[in-house]
Write an enzyme that holds these catalytic residues in place. Structure first.
Site, PDB file in Angstrom:
ATOM      1  CG  ASP A 242      -1.902  -1.146   1.215  1.00 21.12           C
ATOM      2  OD1 ASP A 242      -2.446  -1.419   0.177  1.00 21.12           O
ATOM      3  OD2 ASP A 242      -2.067  -1.750   2.341  1.00 21.12           O
TER       4      ASP A 242
ATOM      5  CG  ASP B  88      -0.963  -1.618   8.038  1.00 19.58           C
ATOM      6  OD1 ASP B  88      -0.277  -2.406   8.870  1.00 19.58           O
ATOM      7  OD2 ASP B  88      -1.764  -1.970   7.600  1.00 19.58           O
TER       8      ASP B  88
END
Length: 300
Positions: free
Chosen positions: A242, A278
């Protein structure tokens, strides 16, 4: 907006050991689409997250975190009858992280086409969606389709990160649903297996292939380019894909040529894996050159 992302963001818990043994854990938020939104904002773009959270404290954590990162949360829907989803990260060995989901019946799984259309108010240059959201149910799938239809009709760009999650649906089911979306996307991003899942050579837009340690490549109507990965000491590989997507789409929004878009993507991914979480390690525009400095450099 430069970009609008659509999907589920969950509260995340990260353990320091096996969950079954108890111990300490850290709390944050996680979601493929919101990671991309944070990455784009840090790189200088205006981004909005469209999604649902529960009317609960985990939902407030999600909204507060995204707002603190500069992501537009004006389209967030708070659902009083469904909880915010939960994701558990377990570092089972130094090299293996196990992910456990508690998202069945979550507020995010109730995302609707009406939510998506309302979230597009004001327009956007780019809509970013993933293959995760359609796997959450009929409502989220309808939301993705409605958003893609609206942005395409307005002349905007659509990017699809395939992000196949085998725990959510089979490869055959994912292919059946995602292939039509991929054929309508301006940019399709995924691993080699994911690109094959959605049509591979049949895709007419930009096809960006994430190759892990081998870097990445992109195929456009004008040719094919590639970029190597950066050799760094990875602390946490979760979210690297991502992060790459955020960097690549940032380069696209900045109208960089394909090779430079890839280079920005591999750079943001390298930053991300050197921090736990993340999105926490995602760089700003000003920090991008830091990766090329000699080891041990101190900036004063």
């Amino acid at each position: 907006m430069d970009a609008i992302v659509l999907g589920e963001t969950m509260m995340s818990l990260r353990s320091t050991g096996p969950w079954r043994l108890g111990g300490s854990a850290t709390t944050s938020v996680a979601g493929a689409e919101s990671t991309v939104a944070i990455g784009l904002v840090r790189l200088g773009h205006a981004a909005r997250w469209v999604g649902r959270v529960g009317a609960d404290e985990p939902g407030e954590l999600v909204v507060r975190t995204l707002r603190a990162e500069g992501v537009d949360t004006s389209a967030v829907v708070r659902d009083p009858t469904a909880p915010t989803g939960l994701i558990l990260f377990e570092r089972r060995t130094p090299d293996v992280t196990r992910v456990l989901y508690h998202r069945a019946g979550s507020a995010g799984s109730r995302l609707s086409a009406a939510d998506a259309v309302a979230g597009l108010a004001g327009g956007t240059r780019l809509l970013h969606v993933t293959g995760i959201t359609p796997a959450l149910g009929a409502g989220p799938l309808a939301a993705v389709r409605a958003a893609v239809d609206a942005v395409r009709a307005a002349g905007g760009l659509v990017s699809l990160d395939v992000n196949h999650r085998s725990l959510l649906w089979s490869a055959d089911e994912a292919s059946r649903v995602l292939r039509p979306l991929a054929l309508r996307a301006s940019v399709v991003i995924g691993s080699p297996d994911e690109i094959a899942l959605v049509g591979g050579d049949d895709l007419t837009g930009e096809v960006v292939t994430k190759l892990g340690r081998d870097g990445a490549r992109v195929r456009t109507r004008d040719g094919t380019w590639s970029a190597p990965a950066h050799r760094v000491d990875a602390v946490d590989p979760v979210g690297a894909g991502d992060a790459f997507t955020a960097g690549y789409l940032s380069g696209l929004l900045d109208r960089l040529p394909p090779a430079e878009r890839l280079a920005r993507g591999t750079t943001t991914a390298a930053f991300a894996v050197q921090a736990v979480g993340d999105w926490e390690g995602l760089p700003t525009q000003a920090e991008l050159p830091l990766l090329g400095l000699p080891p041990g450099t101190t900036l004063r």
